[in-house]
Write an enzyme that holds these catalytic residues in place. Structure first.
Site, short mmCIF file in Angstrom:
data_model
loop_
_atom_site.label_atom_id
_atom_site.label_comp_id
_atom_site.label_asym_id
_atom_site.label_seq_id
_atom_site.Cartn_x
_atom_site.Cartn_y
_atom_site.Cartn_z
N LEU A 161 -1.27 1.46 -4.46
CA LEU A 161 -0.71 2.93 -4.60
C LEU A 161 0.73 3.73 -4.65
O LEU A 161 0.62 4.48 -5.14
CB LEU A 161 -2.17 3.63 -4.36
CG LEU A 161 -3.15 3.28 -4.03
CD1 LEU A 161 -4.67 4.87 -3.91
CD2 LEU A 161 -3.76 2.79 -5.69
N PRO A 162 1.78 2.89 -5.68
CA PRO A 162 2.96 4.14 -5.90
C PRO A 162 2.48 5.27 -6.33
O PRO A 162 1.83 5.21 -7.91
CB PRO A 162 3.75 2.24 -6.49
CG PRO A 162 2.93 1.09 -6.43
CD PRO A 162 1.45 2.01 -6.35
N HIS A 163 3.52 5.94 -5.74
CA HIS A 163 3.93 7.35 -7.03
C HIS A 163 4.64 7.75 -6.59
O HIS A 163 5.48 7.49 -5.56
CB HIS A 163 2.27 7.92 -6.26
CG HIS A 163 2.09 8.69 -5.28
ND1 HIS A 163 1.79 7.21 -3.81
CD2 HIS A 163 2.54 9.20 -4.27
CE1 HIS A 163 2.01 7.67 -3.01
NE2 HIS A 163 2.59 8.45 -3.18
N ALA A 164 4.77 8.88 -7.28
CA ALA A 164 6.11 9.82 -8.44
C ALA A 164 6.21 10.29 -8.53
O ALA A 164 5.10 10.74 -9.59
CB ALA A 164 7.48 8.25 -7.90
#
Length: 155
Positions: free
Chosen positions: A64-67
């Site tokens: 669950l990459p996030h930015a």
């Protein structure tokens, strides 16, 4: 908020190839740039910075990459499925093939955290993960994700 609120129809891509963690983050950032209208270089920098703080690989082949992404008015998502899983420093040390990446406006603190919690709960469901891996089209994946309510299945 539902996953359907975060994930537009065109925000799903399948049969993606990447050889390592850095390359898949680049693919996610480029894809998000195209479909969300954000700066892909800023998105990539944000994803890399977040991964440096600790892997977003949550286990069972899911990350669950996030930015943060300037230019967004709400939390948005993209879904990427790899043809071949890659090492991603996941909690269970298993390679990852399913990526649900979140991008949030810089000021969206609670919205971002709620969205992350929701997608995390949803993707803990073994049946859903298997359906996402078997789905033959981006539309089918979108339907699976948009209909999910993140309610855990009875054990």
């Amino acid at each position: 908020m539902t996953i359907g609120d975060l994930l537009d129809h065109g925000a799903v891509t399948l049969r993606v190839s990447a050889k390592d963690k850095r390359q898949v983050l680049g693919v996610i950032a480029d894809f998000a740039g195209r479909v969300l209208g954000i700066d892909s270089d800023i998105a990539l920098d944000g994803l890399i910075d977040r991964e440096a703080a600790g892997s977003t690989g949550v286990g069972q082949g899911v990350a669950l990459p996030h930015a943060r992404a300037p230019g967004l008015d709400r939390v948005r998502a993209v879904f990427v499925r790899l043809e071949t899983p890659v090492a991603f420093d996941a909690l269970d040390d298993k390679p990852v093939d399913l990526f649900l990446a979140l991008f949030a406006p810089p000021e969206a603190n609670t919205q971002h955290l709620r969205a992350l919690a929701r997608v995390s709960r949803m993707l803990r469901q073994p049946e859903l993960r298997e359906q996402l891996r078997q789905a033959r089209s981006a539309d089918a994946v979108h339907v699976l994700l948009a209909r999910e309510t993140a309610t855990p299945t009875a054990a």
